[in-house]
Design a protein around this motif. Structure first.
Motif, PDB file in Angstrom:
ATOM      1  N   ALA A 155       0.711  -1.205   0.085  1.00 38.53           N
ATOM      2  CA  ALA A 155       0.271   0.015  -0.211  1.00 38.53           C
ATOM      3  C   ALA A 155       0.792   1.258   0.083  1.00 38.53           C
ATOM      4  N   SER A 156       0.151   2.186  -0.369  1.00 34.57           N
ATOM      5  CA  SER A 156       1.531   3.360  -0.223  1.00 34.57           C
ATOM      6  C   SER A 156       0.313   4.847   0.003  1.00 34.57           C
ATOM      7  N   ARG A 157       0.647   5.913   0.523  1.00 43.17           N
ATOM      8  CA  ARG A 157       0.152   6.773   1.211  1.00 43.17           C
ATOM      9  C   ARG A 157       0.208   8.172   0.469  1.00 43.17           C
ATOM     10  N   GLU A 158       1.432   8.224  -0.610  1.00 42.47           N
ATOM     11  CA  GLU A 158       1.900   9.099  -1.574  1.00 42.47           C
ATOM     12  C   GLU A 158       0.566  10.166  -2.425  1.00 42.47           C
ATOM     13  N   SER A 159       0.638  11.302  -2.911  1.00 35.03           N
ATOM     14  CA  SER A 159      -0.020  11.455  -3.575  1.00 35.03           C
ATOM     15  C   SER A 159       0.301  11.139  -5.149  1.00 35.03           C
ATOM     16  N   GLY A 160      -0.439  10.336  -5.461  1.00 28.59           N
ATOM     17  CA  GLY A 160       0.194  10.196  -7.698  1.00 28.59           C
ATOM     18  C   GLY A 160       0.929   9.218  -7.342  1.00 28.59           C
ATOM     19  N   ALA A 161       1.345   8.236  -6.369  1.00 29.74           N
ATOM     20  CA  ALA A 161       1.742   6.124  -5.994  1.00 29.74           C
ATOM     21  C   ALA A 161       0.540   5.310  -6.947  1.00 29.74           C
ATOM     22  N   ARG A 162       1.444   4.121  -7.484  1.00 33.25           N
ATOM     23  CA  ARG A 162      -0.391   3.656  -8.688  1.00 33.25           C
ATOM     24  C   ARG A 162       1.062   2.184  -8.197  1.00 33.25           C
TER      25      ARG A 162
END
Length: 184
Positions: A155-162
Protein backbone atom coordinates in the motif's frame (compact mmCIF):
# COMPACT_ATOMS: atom_id res chain seq x y z
CA UNK A 1 -7.71 -17.08 31.06
CA UNK A 2 -11.33 -16.01 30.95
CA UNK A 3 -14.04 -18.34 32.18
CA UNK A 4 -16.88 -18.81 29.71
CA UNK A 5 -19.24 -20.85 31.85
CA UNK A 6 -19.51 -23.38 29.02
CA UNK A 7 -18.89 -27.03 29.87
CA UNK A 8 -18.51 -29.77 27.24
CA UNK A 9 -18.01 -33.51 27.65
CA UNK A 10 -15.38 -35.50 25.79
CA UNK A 11 -16.92 -38.22 23.59
CA UNK A 12 -15.73 -41.85 23.31
CA UNK A 13 -13.19 -40.84 20.62
CA UNK A 14 -11.63 -38.11 22.79
CA UNK A 15 -13.28 -35.24 20.91
CA UNK A 16 -14.70 -32.09 22.40
CA UNK A 17 -16.80 -29.50 20.57
CA UNK A 18 -15.64 -25.89 20.68
CA UNK A 19 -18.80 -23.79 20.95
CA UNK A 20 -19.80 -21.77 17.90
CA UNK A 21 -19.66 -18.48 19.83
CA UNK A 22 -16.03 -19.08 20.79
CA UNK A 23 -15.09 -20.20 17.25
CA UNK A 24 -16.69 -17.08 15.81
CA UNK A 25 -15.02 -14.76 18.33
CA UNK A 26 -11.58 -16.31 17.76
CA UNK A 27 -12.14 -16.68 13.99
CA UNK A 28 -11.58 -20.43 14.12
CA UNK A 29 -12.85 -21.99 10.90
CA UNK A 30 -13.50 -25.58 9.95
CA UNK A 31 -10.18 -27.19 9.08
CA UNK A 32 -8.04 -24.65 10.99
CA UNK A 33 -5.13 -26.29 12.79
CA UNK A 34 -4.93 -25.89 16.57
CA UNK A 35 -1.88 -26.40 18.78
CA UNK A 36 -2.44 -28.27 22.04
CA UNK A 37 -0.48 -27.36 25.15
CA UNK A 38 -0.59 -28.43 28.77
CA UNK A 39 0.62 -26.32 31.65
CA UNK A 40 1.95 -27.18 35.08
CA UNK A 41 -1.53 -26.83 36.62
CA UNK A 42 -2.89 -29.62 34.40
CA UNK A 43 -4.79 -27.25 32.12
CA UNK A 44 -5.16 -28.08 28.45
CA UNK A 45 -4.76 -25.04 26.20
CA UNK A 46 -5.80 -24.89 22.55
CA UNK A 47 -4.14 -22.22 20.45
CA UNK A 48 -4.84 -21.39 16.85
CA UNK A 49 -1.79 -22.46 14.83
CA UNK A 50 -0.33 -20.00 12.33
CA UNK A 51 2.14 -21.51 9.85
CA UNK A 52 3.08 -17.98 8.69
CA UNK A 53 3.69 -17.05 12.34
CA UNK A 54 6.31 -19.81 12.42
CA UNK A 55 8.35 -17.88 9.85
CA UNK A 56 7.67 -14.39 11.25
CA UNK A 57 11.37 -13.44 11.22
CA UNK A 58 11.67 -14.42 7.57
CA UNK A 59 8.39 -12.64 6.79
CA UNK A 60 9.89 -9.47 8.29
CA UNK A 61 12.92 -9.85 5.99
CA UNK A 62 10.53 -10.07 3.01
CA UNK A 63 8.56 -6.97 4.02
CA UNK A 64 11.81 -5.05 4.60
CA UNK A 65 13.09 -6.05 1.15
CA UNK A 66 9.80 -5.18 -0.54
CA UNK A 67 9.66 -1.79 1.16
CA UNK A 68 13.27 -0.96 0.22
CA UNK A 69 12.82 -2.17 -3.37
CA UNK A 70 9.34 -0.91 -4.25
CA UNK A 71 8.92 1.95 -1.77
CA UNK A 72 5.44 0.80 -0.70
CA UNK A 73 4.24 -0.18 2.76
CA UNK A 74 4.59 -3.97 2.91
CA UNK A 75 2.53 -6.27 5.14
CA UNK A 76 2.42 -10.04 5.48
CA UNK A 77 -0.43 -11.69 7.33
CA UNK A 78 -1.57 -15.12 8.33
CA UNK A 79 -5.30 -15.79 7.88
CA UNK A 80 -6.15 -13.58 10.86
CA UNK A 81 -3.64 -10.84 11.57
CA UNK A 82 -0.55 -8.97 10.38
CA UNK A 83 2.67 -10.84 11.26
CA UNK A 84 5.23 -8.53 9.59
CA UNK A 85 5.18 -4.86 8.56
CA UNK A 86 7.67 -2.47 6.96
CA UNK A 87 7.23 1.14 5.93
CA UNK A 88 4.47 1.89 8.44
CA UNK A 89 4.15 2.15 12.18
CA UNK A 90 4.49 -1.29 13.73
CA UNK A 91 2.20 -0.35 16.62
CA UNK A 92 -0.57 0.63 14.18
CA UNK A 93 -0.40 -2.54 12.06
CA UNK A 94 1.49 -5.41 13.73
CA UNK A 95 -0.75 -8.18 15.12
CA UNK A 96 -3.87 -6.25 14.09
CA UNK A 97 -6.80 -8.30 12.82
CA UNK A 98 -7.41 -8.37 9.07
CA UNK A 99 -10.51 -6.57 7.83
CA UNK A 100 -13.38 -8.74 6.62
CA UNK A 101 -12.88 -7.44 3.07
CA UNK A 102 -9.17 -8.32 3.01
CA UNK A 103 -9.88 -11.70 4.59
CA UNK A 104 -12.55 -12.48 1.98
CA UNK A 105 -10.21 -11.55 -0.88
CA UNK A 106 -7.57 -13.92 0.50
CA UNK A 107 -10.09 -16.70 1.15
CA UNK A 108 -11.39 -16.38 -2.43
CA UNK A 109 -7.80 -16.32 -3.78
CA UNK A 110 -8.39 -12.97 -5.45
CA UNK A 111 -5.56 -10.62 -6.35
CA UNK A 112 -6.68 -7.02 -5.89
CA UNK A 113 -4.83 -4.13 -7.53
CA UNK A 114 -6.31 -0.75 -6.59
CA UNK A 115 -5.26 2.72 -7.74
CA UNK A 116 -7.21 5.72 -6.50
CA UNK A 117 -6.18 7.62 -9.67
CA UNK A 118 -8.30 5.14 -11.63
CA UNK A 119 -11.31 5.87 -9.41
CA UNK A 120 -11.02 2.56 -7.55
CA UNK A 121 -12.18 2.23 -3.96
CA UNK A 122 -9.50 1.33 -1.43
CA UNK A 123 -9.98 -1.66 0.87
CA UNK A 124 -9.42 -1.58 4.63
CA UNK A 125 -6.47 -3.88 5.31
CA UNK A 126 -7.06 -4.25 9.05
CA UNK A 127 -10.10 -3.71 11.26
CA UNK A 128 -10.92 -0.02 11.72
CA UNK A 129 -8.47 0.94 8.95
CA UNK A 130 -8.87 4.44 7.49
CA UNK A 131 -9.06 3.71 3.76
CA UNK A 132 -8.75 7.39 2.85
CA UNK A 133 -5.08 7.22 3.86
CA UNK A 134 -4.22 4.97 0.90
CA UNK A 135 -3.65 6.01 -2.70
CA UNK A 136 -2.98 2.51 -4.03
CA UNK A 137 -3.05 -1.09 -2.82
CA UNK A 138 -2.13 -4.60 -3.84
CA UNK A 139 -3.50 -7.65 -2.00
CA UNK A 140 -2.46 -11.22 -2.84
CA UNK A 141 -2.99 -14.60 -1.19
CA UNK A 142 -0.07 -16.76 -0.06
CA UNK A 143 -0.81 -20.37 -0.93
CA UNK A 144 0.95 -23.47 0.45
CA UNK A 145 -0.11 -27.05 -0.23
CA UNK A 146 -3.20 -25.72 -2.09
CA UNK A 147 -4.39 -23.85 1.05
CA UNK A 148 -4.44 -20.09 1.61
CA UNK A 149 -2.12 -19.57 4.59
CA UNK A 150 -1.88 -15.80 4.54
CA UNK A 151 -1.55 -12.72 2.42
CA UNK A 152 0.85 -10.11 1.10
CA UNK A 153 -0.31 -6.51 0.99
CA UNK A 154 1.39 -3.49 -0.49
CA UNK A 155 0.00 0.00 0.00
CA UNK A 156 1.04 3.60 -0.41
CA UNK A 157 -0.05 6.85 1.15
CA UNK A 158 1.92 9.03 -1.26
CA UNK A 159 -0.02 11.29 -3.58
CA UNK A 160 0.28 10.08 -7.17
CA UNK A 161 1.62 6.64 -6.24
CA UNK A 162 0.37 3.70 -8.34
CA UNK A 163 0.58 -0.07 -8.22
CA UNK A 164 2.19 -1.14 -11.48
CA UNK A 165 2.76 -4.43 -13.28
CA UNK A 166 6.27 -4.49 -11.81
CA UNK A 167 4.82 -4.24 -8.28
CA UNK A 168 2.38 -7.04 -9.10
CA UNK A 169 5.06 -9.37 -10.51
CA UNK A 170 7.42 -8.79 -7.58
CA UNK A 171 4.58 -9.42 -5.12
CA UNK A 172 3.43 -12.57 -6.97
CA UNK A 173 6.98 -13.92 -6.96
CA UNK A 174 7.32 -13.20 -3.23
CA UNK A 175 4.04 -15.03 -2.52
CA UNK A 176 5.19 -18.09 -4.48
CA UNK A 177 8.53 -18.17 -2.63
CA UNK A 178 6.87 -17.85 0.79
CA UNK A 179 4.33 -20.51 -0.16
CA UNK A 180 7.08 -22.92 -1.19
CA UNK A 181 8.97 -22.24 2.06
CA UNK A 182 5.81 -23.12 3.97
CA UNK A 183 5.58 -26.47 2.13
CA UNK A 184 9.03 -27.59 3.26
Amino acid sequence: MRATGIVRKIDELGRVVIPKEIRRTLRIREGDPLEIYTDHDGEVVLKKYSPIGEIAAIAKDYTDSLYRTLGHIALISDRDAIVAVSGASKKDQFEKTLSHEADNLLKERVTAVRNIQDGERMIPLIMDDAIEQYTCQLILPIIADTEVVGGLMLASRESGARMTNVDLKVAETTCVIIGRQMEQ
